[in-house]
Design a protein around this motif. Structure first.
Motif, short mmCIF file in Angstrom:
data_model
loop_
_atom_site.label_atom_id
_atom_site.label_comp_id
_atom_site.label_asym_id
_atom_site.label_seq_id
_atom_site.Cartn_x
_atom_site.Cartn_y
_atom_site.Cartn_z
N ILE B 329 0.83 -1.20 0.00
CA ILE B 329 0.00 0.00 0.00
C ILE B 329 0.87 1.26 0.00
CG2 ILE B 329 -1.74 1.29 1.29
CD1 ILE B 329 -2.95 -1.33 2.12
N PHE B 330 1.89 1.26 0.83
CA PHE B 330 2.79 2.42 0.84
C PHE B 330 3.46 2.57 -0.51
CE2 PHE B 330 5.08 5.55 3.28
CZ PHE B 330 6.23 5.75 2.56
N GLY B 331 3.86 1.43 -1.08
CA GLY B 331 4.52 1.48 -2.38
C GLY B 331 3.60 2.06 -3.44
N CYS B 332 2.34 1.66 -3.40
CA CYS B 332 1.38 2.19 -4.35
C CYS B 332 1.23 3.70 -4.16
CB CYS B 332 0.04 1.47 -4.14
SG CYS B 332 -1.33 2.25 -4.96
N LEU B 333 1.14 4.13 -2.92
CA LEU B 333 0.99 5.56 -2.67
C LEU B 333 2.23 6.33 -3.12
CD1 LEU B 333 -0.69 5.38 0.84
CD2 LEU B 333 -1.75 6.18 -1.26
N ALA B 334 3.39 5.77 -2.84
CA ALA B 334 4.63 6.45 -3.24
C ALA B 334 4.75 6.48 -4.76
CB ALA B 334 5.83 5.73 -2.64
#
Lengths: 345, 495, 185
Positions: B329-334
């Motif tokens: 999820i963090f990767g997607c947001l980043a």
């Protein structure tokens, strides 16, 4: 026999240590007529005209059922111990849980073997003194403290403070029996009491377990001791033959052993690993072209086309041909048309 | 990659011929259109259920509710599983050669399975719910006939066999290009970055290996049902363990394959790469282990399970949120943050799908606390969280993928106004419908109730409100089907 | 009211997540290069915060499982049998179908207020869910009723009134009709 029975009766009446609580036993000594009547009654009873010994409890002869007695509050009766003391039951269970069994000394049947079996199970299971104590009471009104002392001696536990022997008044015995479902019935022909063999576990004044049976299985007693030590089972399986449980309880060792069910639970993971290993190593290294990195240039099926170049287009050596709306096929024209993979069968 | 190594030598073989590529595209579109047809049908079954719970059909027997429940739930689980598999198959074709023949076999096998399921549920009133908990299929109380039970298990067997073959085939395809340690990204753990393994390969490998375990468990369950039919007494606790092991894995890998698709597709919209590195590899390798044991959270209320197993289940369930949250999820947001993101219908749906996964995950972690589960187990909180995972998670991702493929292969542009309206209807209708589930669960309304008794009469009101939201949701679905369906059909004829 | 607490926690955290997603989506209006180092360090912080939150959650909740504690000694035992489609609840053990039938239409079991009651729950046919609902309609305790096993559920009743039992595991067409009742006085 008559003489000794009578003397037992009179001795009990005169014994200042015995507190009579039941009115029908209270015969004022000065009334000779009453005493005579009492003797006549006793003769008749001995002759069999009247039931001589009291009976109590279920006449059906069913063994006590733990389920019907569980968590019932045990009456706080007074015990006259074999050692001569008079103590309330609550004083005994307050410090430690109790294993209670009810017997009678003149038993020619189950009582002695039962107590011996209890004794050996207790010594096997351990915890005597530290986790629990044993209380053996006689339900026979004729048994005295001395009789109980002799019984203790015959078992070899006379000097063991964790084995308590004693008697109580018939009324109290009946109250105790009512709580635990214990019963006893005088059998005239054999001149014996018929009764079940039960070990009642009392913890903090309540019945928590009951072991019914002439032989006390070591495994069962071990279970009881475990529970007294605080190990609790939130669920138990009902008896019955079932294939493939995960754990099977072995009564003789008192331990849980792995059953086929555990194998069935592990099998999916094991087979998955095995299948993966098979699929990933068909006897050799992956084919040399496996190390081709970023093969995205062969197929550009992930390129959005909004009139812009592919964001990663700067990586390509050659320009990709723009999308032809009609054909919908995007093939990298830089690849050698001769070098093709064999057709899919 | 460095630009100068991209110029391919002339003898470099291609993975696919043009004809094969065309066939692959056609089949992907067939799968896509099939999913698009199944979606409104199965969603309407759900619509019917919520209407039944709203007491809109007082004269219809409750048996219909339970039969429709079984078909809706098993149908949806199956549809999105094959949707994920077809999507991943297509995206993996960039790196490997999954077998088209296996995909075709699965197509017909899945259709056959669906037909049999419809027959035994709508025809035979088979109503055990999708996880057919032992021994319920054998205790119909006269509602469904033995032929329905038999048909049900035959359908499961067909679906199971087909899907297992497909899983193994995708693994085989990955194995042809990557060694096992490469596919699991183990070399990243020790600091190496060669060979480069795309995230979708890593995620697919993890999910598919776990999937095989799930299918084996299903085979064992069906075999034990057979043993029971022959008179052998089977342990219900073991059956429950195996059933939930299978079910939990199946729905989890559907979600993860969907996430893998986002890893692959979203970078092209965001204009930034999303590559495997040490953290990604650690995350997914941990997930492989954790998924296998998290299933214990379905059995918290079975006090017969050893206590250590329950504690372990809670710990695994909690920690499963770490790779999901911190890496995916963090990767997607980043990836998306301040990027030149192309917001099309497809990319918006992919992005929202990840958000839905996160929201559902929060509800799931809360429910996987034993103390909380004591009050939430088998209330509407449970369908609330898994509908969030599915409807607002993997369903949006797969719909986004289908739209992406349709657009790419047809060349038809989307109409921004329609796309915005579609997304708004889907989100509003979807989250509104879900909110009623959450609210009802928090108010102790049980799940899988045809009608609500007076103790939980508030359930009827919540069902009526949900009915309104589903209407909105269905409008969004229909709008999506119209637009995207057109593109897919156009693309099909163009292939 | 643990359900409402859990719901509010969910709402807060999920709401926060949604806001972050909206924020990130809006940030694409102003496209620029991102500082990867800052992103990685933010991720590291997020990782540690999440770990702490999860460990805190585990610490707070693992000790409060509903499984009976070994040191408790119940005041009363109640026997429960689930069968399609009613719960038989009784003071006495229920050992066969006749006894079960009798308990389903007998007067409700009376439990003393404030007592710790141990429910011994099993099933005679399929899996059921023994769900205890308080007089004001909240689910206060539950356990599974599984054939072949007896689950021991201990509940202390602090509220008087009529407690309903609803079935919480799909058990057939009468699942929504299946109920039991007992009273706390």
């Amino acid at each position: 026999m008559y003489q000794s029975l009578f003397s037992v009766l009179t001795r009990r009446r005169d014994d200042p240590n015995v507190g009579w609580t039941c009115p029908w036993r209270r015969v004022p000594p000065p009334f000779r007529l009453a005493r005579l009547a009492w003797s006549v009654w006793f003769l008749l009873a001995f002759a069999g005209a009247l039931p001589a010994q009291e009976s109590f409890g279920a006449s059906s002869g069913q063994p006590p059922n733990e389920d019907r007695c569980i968590y019932k509050q045990v009456p706080d009766i007074e015990i006259q111990t074999a050692g001569g003391a008079e103590v309330h039951l609550s004083a005994i269970w307050q410090s430690k849980p109790l294993l209670l069994s009810m017997v009678f000394t003149r038993c020619a049947g189950v009582c002695s073997p039962f107590l011996r079996s209890l004794q050996s199970a207790v010594s096997e299971a351990g915890g005597l003194g530290s986790d629990f104590r044993v209380l053996v009471l006689s339900f026979d009104p004729k048994d005295t403290q001395a009789d109980m002392q002799m019984m203790a001696d015959s078992l070899g536990v006379k000097s063991d403070p964790n084995w308590i022997f004693g008697v109580a008044s018939p009324c109290d015995i009946r109250r105790l029996a009512a709580t635990t479902g214990f019963w006893f019935r005088w059998d005239q022909p054999s001149q014996q009491y018929d009764h079940p063999a039960v070990v009642v576990t009392i913890d903090r004044g309540k019945v928590v377990r009951m072991l019914v049976g002439a032989t006390v299985p070591q495994a069962s007693l071990r279970e009881v001791v475990q529970e007294l030590r605080g190990k609790f089972v939130a669920s138990y399986a009902l008896p019955g033959k079932v294939a493939f449980r995960c754990f099977e309880y072995d009564p003789s060792s008192g331990r849980y052993s792995l059953d086929w069910g555990v194998l069935l639970m592990i099998l999916p993971g094991m087979l998955a690993m095995f299948a993966t290993a098979c699929v990933f190593s068909p006897g050799g290294q992956p084919t040399p072209d496996a190390v081709m990195p970023l093969n995205g240039l062969v197929l550009s099926n992930s390129a959005p086309h909004f009139g812009e170049r592919h964001p990663l287009a700067f990586l390509t050596a050659k320009q990709e041909s723009p999308l032809r709306p009609k054909s919908g096929m995007r093939i990298d024209s830089s690849a050698d048309p001769v070098a093709k993979f064999p057709k899919e069968r | 990659m460095q630009a100068n190594s991209i110029a391919l030598p002339m003898t470099e073989p291609r993975l696919w011929t043009e004809a094969e590529m065309a066939k692959l595209r056609r089949w992907t579109l067939i799968w896509g259109v099939t999913v698009l047809i199944l979606l409104p049908i199965l969603a309407s079954l759900g619509y019917f259920m919520r209407m039944f719970q709203s007491s809109f059909f007082p004269t219809v027997r409750a048996e219909w509710f339970y039969a429709v429940l079984t078909l809706h739930s098993l149908g949806m689980v199956g549809t999105w599983y094959v949707g994920s598999m077809a999507g991943v198959s297509y995206l993996l074709s960039k790196y490997t050669r999954p077998s088209l023949a296996v995909s075709k076999i699965n197509y017909w096998g899945t259709l056959l399975g669906v037909v049999l399921l419809v027959a035994c549920t709508l025809g035979g009133l088979f109503g055990t719910g999708w996880y057919f908990l032992y021994p319920l299929p054998l205790y119909s109380q006269g509602v469904w006939a033995p032929w329905a039970t038999l048909t049900f298990f035959i359908a499961l067997a067909i679906l199971g066999v087909c899907w297992t073959i497909w899983t193994l085939d995708l693994l085989r395809a990955i194995a042809k290009r990557y060694s096992l340690s490469a596919a699991l990204g183990l070399h990243y753990l020790v600091g190496k970055s060669e060979p480069e393994v795309p995230p979708i390969v890593l995620i697919s490998t993890v999910s598919l290996v776990v999937g095989v375990a799930g299918f084996v468990a299903a085979v064992i369950v069906i075999a034990l049902f057979g043993a029971r039919a022959l008179g052998v007494n089977v342990d219900p606790l073991l059956m429950k363990n195996l059933t939930f092991f299978f079910g939990h894995i199946l729905v989890n890998i559907t979600m993860y394959l969907g996430v893998g698709m986002v890893y692959e597709l979203l970078p092209t919209y965001a204009g930034r790469p999303w590559k495997t590195n040490r953290v990604v590899a650690i995350a997914w390798d941990c997930a492989l282990f954790l998924i296998l044991f998290a299933y214990f959270h379905h059995l918290y209320m079975d006090f017969a399970q050893p206590k250590w197993v329950q504690i372990f289940g809670q710990i695994c369930s909690y920690f499963l949120s770490v790779p999901a949250g911190v890496v995916s999820i963090f990767g997607c947001l980043a990836l998306v943050y301040a990027s030149k993101m192309k917001w099309t219908l497809a990319s918006t749906l992919l992005f929202l799908g990840i958000m839905g996964w996160g929201v559902g995950g929060i509800a799931a972690v809360i429910d996987s606390t034993v103390e909380v589960n004591f009050h939430f187990h088998n209330t509407l909180w449970v369908p609330a969280h898994f509908h969030t995972y599915y409807l607002m998670g993997v369903v949006l991702i797969i719909l986004g993928f289908i739209d992406h493929v349709g657009k790419e292969l047809s060349g038809l542009q989307e109409r921004p106004a329609f796309s915005k309206l579609t997304v708004a209807l889907l989100v509003l209708g979807g989250y509104g419908f879900l909110s009623m589930f959450y609210w009802a669960g928090a108010h102790s309304v049980p799940r899988r109730y045809a009608i609500y008794p007076h103790e939980v009469a508030q359930g009827t009101l919540y069902a009526r409100i949900a009915f309104g939201f589903i209407t909105v949701l269905l409008c969004g679905i229909l709008l999506f089907l119209w637009e995207t369906g057109k593109r897919c059909i156009k693309a099909f004829s163009a292939c | 009211m643990i359900q409402m607490h859990a719901f509010y926690v969910f709402l807060a955290v999920a709401g926060f997540l949604v806001l972050i997603f909206i924020y990130v989506a809006l940030s694409t209006r102003r496209a620029r290069e991102i500082n990867y180092h800052a992103a990685y360090s933010l991720r590291k912080k997020f990782f540690f915060v999440l770990l702490v939150v999860l460990l805190f959650g585990l610490g707070m909740t693992l000790g409060k499982t509903p499984y009976p504690k070994a040191n408790d000694l119940p005041d009363k035992v109640v026997f429960v049998v689930g069968k399609q489609f009613a719960f038989g609840i009784s003071d006495a053990p229920i050992t066969n179908d006749q006894e079960y039938e009798a308990t389903t239409y007998a007067a409700p079991v009376q439990l003393p207020l404030g007592s710790l009651v141990e429910f011994r729950v099993t099933s005679f046919d399929v899996n059921h869910g023994f769900g205890v609902y308080s007089p004001d309609g909240r689910l206060i305790a539950q356990t599974q009723a599984m054939p072949g096993y007896v689950n021991r559920l201990r509940v202390r009743f602090t509220e008087p009134g009529k407690y309903n039992v609803l079935c919480l595991e799909l058990c057939g067409m009468g699942h929504h009709r299946m109920r039991g009742v007992f009273e706390v006085k």
